[in-house]
Write a protein that holds these residues in place. Structure first.
Motif, PDB file in Angstrom:
ATOM      1  N   ASN A  63      -5.226  16.730  -4.379  1.00 50.04           N
ATOM      2  CA  ASN A  63      -4.883  17.996  -5.029  1.00 50.04           C
ATOM      3  C   ASN A  63      -5.463  19.210  -4.304  1.00 50.04           C
ATOM      4  O   ASN A  63      -5.114  20.345  -4.613  1.00 50.04           O
ATOM      5  CB  ASN A  63      -5.342  17.999  -6.486  1.00 50.04           C
ATOM      6  CG  ASN A  63      -6.832  17.768  -6.639  1.00 50.04           C
ATOM      7  OD1 ASN A  63      -7.365  16.783  -6.133  1.00 50.04           O
ATOM      8  ND2 ASN A  63      -7.521  18.637  -7.338  1.00 50.04           N
ATOM      9  N   THR A  64      -6.367  18.991  -3.335  1.00 47.92           N
ATOM     10  CA  THR A  64      -6.948  20.110  -2.592  1.00 47.92           C
ATOM     11  C   THR A  64      -6.151  20.459  -1.343  1.00 47.92           C
ATOM     12  O   THR A  64      -6.451  21.457  -0.689  1.00 47.92           O
ATOM     13  CB  THR A  64      -8.389  19.787  -2.159  1.00 47.92           C
ATOM     14  OG1 THR A  64      -8.379  18.680  -1.243  1.00 47.92           O
ATOM     15  CG2 THR A  64      -9.258  19.458  -3.353  1.00 47.92           C
ATOM     16  N   LEU A  65      -5.156  19.647  -0.978  1.00 49.38           N
ATOM     17  CA  LEU A  65      -4.488  19.801   0.314  1.00 49.38           C
ATOM     18  C   LEU A  65      -3.130  20.480   0.200  1.00 49.38           C
ATOM     19  O   LEU A  65      -2.348  20.188  -0.703  1.00 49.38           O
ATOM     20  CB  LEU A  65      -4.305  18.426   0.972  1.00 49.38           C
ATOM     21  CG  LEU A  65      -5.580  17.612   1.196  1.00 49.38           C
ATOM     22  CD1 LEU A  65      -5.235  16.285   1.849  1.00 49.38           C
ATOM     23  CD2 LEU A  65      -6.572  18.378   2.051  1.00 49.38           C
ATOM     24  N   ASP A  66      -2.855  21.366   1.153  1.00 49.04           N
ATOM     25  CA  ASP A  66      -1.562  22.051   1.173  1.00 49.04           C
ATOM     26  C   ASP A  66      -0.419  21.092   1.462  1.00 49.04           C
ATOM     27  O   ASP A  66       0.681  21.241   0.931  1.00 49.04           O
ATOM     28  CB  ASP A  66      -1.563  23.156   2.235  1.00 49.04           C
ATOM     29  CG  ASP A  66      -2.319  24.393   1.778  1.00 49.04           C
ATOM     30  OD1 ASP A  66      -2.478  24.566   0.550  1.00 49.04           O
ATOM     31  OD2 ASP A  66      -2.749  25.183   2.634  1.00 49.04           O
ATOM     32  N   ASP A  67      -0.672  20.100   2.339  1.00 46.97           N
ATOM     33  CA  ASP A  67       0.410  19.213   2.780  1.00 46.97           C
ATOM     34  C   ASP A  67       0.281  17.808   2.195  1.00 46.97           C
ATOM     35  O   ASP A  67       0.679  16.829   2.820  1.00 46.97           O
ATOM     36  CB  ASP A  67       0.425  19.127   4.311  1.00 46.97           C
ATOM     37  CG  ASP A  67      -0.900  18.631   4.874  1.00 46.97           C
ATOM     38  OD1 ASP A  67      -1.864  18.490   4.099  1.00 46.97           O
ATOM     39  OD2 ASP A  67      -0.965  18.371   6.099  1.00 46.97           O
ATOM     40  N   ALA A  68      -0.263  17.708   0.991  1.00 41.96           N
ATOM     41  CA  ALA A  68      -0.474  16.391   0.380  1.00 41.96           C
ATOM     42  C   ALA A  68       0.850  15.701   0.082  1.00 41.96           C
ATOM     43  O   ALA A  68       1.839  16.337  -0.296  1.00 41.96           O
ATOM     44  CB  ALA A  68      -1.276  16.535  -0.910  1.00 41.96           C
ATOM     45  N   ASP A  69       0.857  14.386   0.271  1.00 43.60           N
ATOM     46  CA  ASP A  69       2.027  13.570  -0.072  1.00 43.60           C
ATOM     47  C   ASP A  69       2.106  13.473  -1.598  1.00 43.60           C
ATOM     48  O   ASP A  69       1.150  13.069  -2.254  1.00 43.60           O
ATOM     49  CB  ASP A  69       1.870  12.184   0.547  1.00 43.60           C
ATOM     50  CG  ASP A  69       3.096  11.301   0.331  1.00 43.60           C
ATOM     51  OD1 ASP A  69       4.013  11.732  -0.392  1.00 43.60           O
ATOM     52  OD2 ASP A  69       3.118  10.182   0.874  1.00 43.60           O
ATOM     53  N   THR A  70       3.240  13.856  -2.167  1.00 43.95           N
ATOM     54  CA  THR A  70       3.384  13.866  -3.619  1.00 43.95           C
ATOM     55  C   THR A  70       3.896  12.544  -4.182  1.00 43.95           C
ATOM     56  O   THR A  70       4.152  12.447  -5.380  1.00 43.95           O
ATOM     57  CB  THR A  70       4.340  14.997  -4.054  1.00 43.95           C
ATOM     58  OG1 THR A  70       5.617  14.786  -3.437  1.00 43.95           O
ATOM     59  CG2 THR A  70       3.799  16.361  -3.646  1.00 43.95           C
TER      60      THR A  70
END
Length: 332
Positions: free
Chosen positions: A119-126
């Protein structure tokens, strides 16, 4: 009158075995069927039993006392309600979150807490969020709002306000060359702390040359490496985005033959109890650990109980704790 599985099955037009799978959030149920059972449960006023079910807490920073403290407080809050927490160490943005979910999703998992994880990452895999939504498993974030389109409650310390508190303290001590070391770019809390730092220094009339920023890992080594660059840029004070980074800065300052706070002042961030016993005791911006944990726990209980819970990020104010790593700016 207590609602039974048979009544739900009849209301939804499915078998009792299917209802049991939906209640326990197990696989093997088509989305349309799951939705029908969920509607029947809501219409009949059925509440899932939670005794013995798990709350998975994902975090990368298990060695950091702040994160273990939050996890322990969540455990303390939820245990009286029959819920048990399990700590899942993961690398943010890696496949481990999905692997953990796949491993525990059929073991009675009731909710997931993302404690400064993807949840802290801009490009996190959803993908992991999609898996949870499909199975109707609620989730909550801590210190990091989810990507756009991912509706969930989030409880965060106000990182911009934290930077303001640190800069204001150092400025009032006479420092006019203030540097910052923060976490990697693309990490939302790290980016927010940098923006807050730059805004706070601009409001006080500092130029770009007087407010250098270094991005590094959230480690002692990262702070130590940053200290070399910041001292070369002329900083007499350094704001660190974590207490571990701050301890690294102090080490880096000393290895350059300078002292803290006589030559260089240092402010950390997190404010765990260990900062009282460092040498010297660390000036830091303390996160409201107890209030964050209580907010998360209340949201988890509401979500697990099927009650409406507002989505979006709720910000908590931090607190400046002044100790012995900050002092007046050197005269020369």
């Amino acid at each position: 009158m207590k609602v039974g599985i048979g009544e739900i099955a009849a209301h939804a037009g499915v078998s009792e075995a299917t209802v049991s799978r939906v209640i326990n959030r197990r696989q093997g149920v088509a989305k349309g069927t799951r939705d029908a059972v969920e509607r029947a449960m809501a219409e009949l006023g059925y509440e899932r039993p939670v005794q013995g079910q798990l709350i998975a807490v994902f975090t990368e920073h298990v060695s950091n006392p702040f994160f273990t403290d939050v996890a322990e407080r969540i455990e303390t809050d939820l245990a009286p309600h029959g819920l048990k927490t399990v700590l899942c160490p993961v690398f943010s943005g890696g496949v481990q979150e999905r692997d953990y979910i796949s491993s525990v999703i059929d073991k009675g998992i009731a909710a997931v807490v993302f404690l400064s994880a993807s949840n802290t990452l801009d490009d996190a895999d959803t993908e992991v969020y999609e898996i949870l939504r499909t199975r109707r498993i609620p989730y909550v974030g801590v210190n990091g709002a989810f990507a756009d389109g991912v509706p969930a409650p989030v409880f965060s310390t106000d990182d911009r306000q934290a930077a303001e508190l640190a800069v204001d303290h150092l400025y009032k001590l006479g420092h006019r060359s203030i540097g910052m070391v923060s976490g990697p770019a693309g990490n939302r809390p790290a980016d927010l702390r940098v923006r807050g730092f730059l805004d706070a220094t601009v409001r006080r009339g500092l130029t770009d040359a007087d407010r250098p920023v270094v991005r590094q890992s959230y480690t002692v080594e990262g702070g130590q490496a940053a200290a070399t660059s910041l001292l070369a840029a002329g900083a007499t004070a350094i704001v660190a985005a974590s207490d571990f980074m701050a301890l690294g800065v102090i080490r880096g300052v000393r290895r350059q033959g300078r002292s803290v706070p006589d030559d260089v002042s240092v402010v950390g961030y997190d404010g765990t109890m260990i900062t009282e016993f460092t040498d010297p005791p660390l000036t830091t911006v303390r996160q409201p650990t107890e209030r964050l944990a209580h907010g998360v726990s209340r949201a988890v209980l509401d979500l697990v109980g099927g009650r409406e819970t507002p989505a979006g990020e709720l910000l908590f104010d931090p607190e400046l704790v002044v100790r012995n790593t900050t002092g007046p700016a050197p005269s020369s």
